[in-house]
Design a protein around this motif. Structure first.
Motif, PDB file in Angstrom:
ATOM      1  N   GLY A 191     -66.219  36.067  71.607  1.00 28.65           N
ATOM      2  CA  GLY A 191     -65.492  36.340  72.958  1.00 28.65           C
ATOM      3  C   GLY A 191     -66.114  37.444  74.296  1.00 28.65           C
ATOM      4  O   GLY A 191     -67.249  37.942  73.536  1.00 28.65           O
ATOM      5  N   PRO A 192     -64.958  37.787  74.274  1.00 28.82           N
ATOM      6  CA  PRO A 192     -65.629  39.199  75.787  1.00 28.82           C
ATOM      7  C   PRO A 192     -65.749  40.493  74.595  1.00 28.82           C
ATOM      8  O   PRO A 192     -64.389  40.967  73.695  1.00 28.82           O
ATOM      9  CB  PRO A 192     -64.899  39.364  76.122  1.00 28.82           C
ATOM     10  N   ARG A 193     -66.901  41.946  74.595  1.00 29.26           N
ATOM     11  CA  ARG A 193     -66.492  42.850  74.171  1.00 29.26           C
ATOM     12  C   ARG A 193     -65.760  43.682  74.349  1.00 29.26           C
ATOM     13  O   ARG A 193     -65.199  43.474  75.692  1.00 29.26           O
ATOM     14  CB  ARG A 193     -68.303  42.837  73.940  1.00 29.26           C
ATOM     15  N   PRO A 194     -65.455  44.569  73.796  1.00 24.40           N
ATOM     16  CA  PRO A 194     -64.577  45.541  74.151  1.00 24.40           C
ATOM     17  C   PRO A 194     -64.886  46.840  74.661  1.00 24.40           C
ATOM     18  O   PRO A 194     -66.149  46.662  74.404  1.00 24.40           O
ATOM     19  CB  PRO A 194     -63.651  45.924  72.495  1.00 24.40           C
ATOM     20  N   ILE A 195     -64.429  46.941  75.959  1.00 23.50           N
ATOM     21  CA  ILE A 195     -65.208  47.989  76.635  1.00 23.50           C
ATOM     22  C   ILE A 195     -64.688  49.479  76.130  1.00 23.50           C
ATOM     23  O   ILE A 195     -63.555  49.954  75.829  1.00 23.50           O
ATOM     24  CB  ILE A 195     -64.232  48.013  78.009  1.00 23.50           C
ATOM     25  N   SER A 196     -65.765  49.957  75.863  1.00 22.83           N
ATOM     26  CA  SER A 196     -65.926  51.469  75.244  1.00 22.83           C
ATOM     27  C   SER A 196     -65.303  52.238  76.392  1.00 22.83           C
ATOM     28  O   SER A 196     -65.887  54.058  75.701  1.00 22.83           O
ATOM     29  CB  SER A 196     -67.150  51.541  74.322  1.00 22.83           C
ATOM     30  N   ASP A 197     -66.121  52.515  77.600  1.00 22.55           N
ATOM     31  CA  ASP A 197     -65.678  53.494  78.380  1.00 22.55           C
ATOM     32  C   ASP A 197     -64.749  53.446  79.217  1.00 22.55           C
ATOM     33  O   ASP A 197     -63.648  52.857  78.430  1.00 22.55           O
ATOM     34  CB  ASP A 197     -66.883  52.802  79.766  1.00 22.55           C
ATOM     35  N   ILE A 198     -63.917  55.234  79.307  1.00 17.33           N
ATOM     36  CA  ILE A 198     -63.014  55.391  79.715  1.00 17.33           C
ATOM     37  C   ILE A 198     -62.851  55.010  81.243  1.00 17.33           C
ATOM     38  O   ILE A 198     -63.864  55.004  81.569  1.00 17.33           O
ATOM     39  CB  ILE A 198     -63.334  57.261  79.741  1.00 17.33           C
ATOM     40  N   ASN A 199     -62.418  54.238  81.459  1.00 15.17           N
ATOM     41  CA  ASN A 199     -61.630  54.237  83.026  1.00 15.17           C
ATOM     42  C   ASN A 199     -61.083  55.159  83.669  1.00 15.17           C
ATOM     43  O   ASN A 199     -60.138  55.786  83.511  1.00 15.17           O
ATOM     44  CB  ASN A 199     -60.203  53.336  82.619  1.00 15.17           C
ATOM     45  N   MET A 200     -61.682  55.783  84.645  1.00 17.35           N
ATOM     46  CA  MET A 200     -61.788  56.871  85.106  1.00 17.35           C
ATOM     47  C   MET A 200     -60.613  56.979  86.565  1.00 17.35           C
ATOM     48  O   MET A 200     -60.434  58.215  86.749  1.00 17.35           O
ATOM     49  CB  MET A 200     -62.842  57.886  85.673  1.00 17.35           C
ATOM     50  N   THR A 201     -60.140  55.823  87.071  1.00 12.74           N
ATOM     51  CA  THR A 201     -59.978  55.668  88.397  1.00 12.74           C
ATOM     52  C   THR A 201     -58.768  55.945  87.462  1.00 12.74           C
ATOM     53  O   THR A 201     -58.292  57.363  89.296  1.00 12.74           O
ATOM     54  CB  THR A 201     -60.316  53.949  88.573  1.00 12.74           C
ATOM     55  N   PRO A 202     -57.984  56.087  86.904  1.00 12.05           N
ATOM     56  CA  PRO A 202     -56.009  56.354  86.854  1.00 12.05           C
ATOM     57  C   PRO A 202     -56.180  57.689  87.790  1.00 12.05           C
ATOM     58  O   PRO A 202     -55.577  58.346  87.383  1.00 12.05           O
ATOM     59  CB  PRO A 202     -55.729  56.304  85.515  1.00 12.05           C
ATOM     60  N   LEU A 203     -57.142  58.069  86.191  1.00 14.53           N
ATOM     61  CA  LEU A 203     -57.374  59.747  85.811  1.00 14.53           C
ATOM     62  C   LEU A 203     -57.643  61.132  87.359  1.00 14.53           C
ATOM     63  O   LEU A 203     -57.396  61.718  88.014  1.00 14.53           O
ATOM     64  CB  LEU A 203     -58.197  60.611  85.510  1.00 14.53           C
ATOM     65  N   VAL A 204     -58.524  59.764  88.271  1.00 12.97           N
ATOM     66  CA  VAL A 204     -58.810  60.618  89.989  1.00 12.97           C
ATOM     67  C   VAL A 204     -57.987  60.261  90.659  1.00 12.97           C
ATOM     68  O   VAL A 204     -57.393  60.907  91.374  1.00 12.97           O
ATOM     69  CB  VAL A 204     -60.300  59.713  89.948  1.00 12.97           C
ATOM     70  N   ASP A 205     -56.781  59.329  90.613  1.00 19.51           N
ATOM     71  CA  ASP A 205     -55.640  59.160  90.973  1.00 19.51           C
ATOM     72  C   ASP A 205     -54.679  60.318  91.279  1.00 19.51           C
ATOM     73  O   ASP A 205     -54.274  60.609  92.155  1.00 19.51           O
ATOM     74  CB  ASP A 205     -55.489  57.627  90.740  1.00 19.51           C
ATOM     75  N   VAL A 206     -54.503  59.864  90.039  1.00 27.32           N
ATOM     76  CA  VAL A 206     -54.179  61.198  89.723  1.00 27.32           C
ATOM     77  C   VAL A 206     -53.752  63.151  89.812  1.00 27.32           C
ATOM     78  O   VAL A 206     -53.194  63.712  91.065  1.00 27.32           O
ATOM     79  CB  VAL A 206     -53.366  61.464  88.429  1.00 27.32           C
TER      80      VAL A 206
END
Length: 138
Positions: A11-26
């Motif tokens: 199956g797809p591997r879990p993403i271990s990187d932090i998603n920065m898009t919501p932080l930048v939006d806020v």
């Protein structure tokens, strides 16, 4: 491969990187809010000038007083003057001391346009420090 048996793929591997898009939006929203509200907080304009809490006479070393009655008569240091005389006396005060403060005392019934004309005459003469005098609130 056996009959009827399906191969299982991983199956797809879990993403271990932090998603920065919501932080930048806020953060961008907070910056926009700060830009919009900063000028509003810096405004020191009082609209209720005739009565204000905590008004005290100024300790300014040099000042001139301009009074405007409800009927529109103008006074320079408690002496009645015309518009031309007011401009001359303001120019003379500016020549003697450019840092002179103009203390403007206007009746509640005076039209705003007349107050603006007096302020314009003071600025034209070179006096940029204009203070509104009000009575202490009850």
């Amino acid at each position: 491969m056996a009959f009827g048996r399906l191969e299982r793929s991983e199956g797809p591997r879990p993403i271990s990187d932090i998603n920065m898009t919501p932080l930048v939006d806020v953060m961008l929203v907070l910056v926009v809010i700060l830009i919009i509200t900063a000028p509003l907080m810096a405004s020191s304009l009082r609209l209720d000038l005739p009565r204000a809490e905590g008004t005290q006479p100024s300790d300014a070393p040099k000042f001139v007083t301009i009074g405007i009655e409800a009927g529109g008569r103008t006074f320079f240091n408690d002496q009645p003057v015309t518009a031309e005389q007011l401009a001359q006396r303001l120019a003379e005060a500016a020549r003697q001391a450019p840092d002179t403060e103009v203390q403007l005392r206007a009746d509640k019934a005076v039209p705003y346009g007349l107050v603006v004309q007096v302020m314009g005459a003071a600025q034209k003469a070179g006096l940029n420090r204009v203070g509104f005098v009000a009575e202490p609130g009850s």
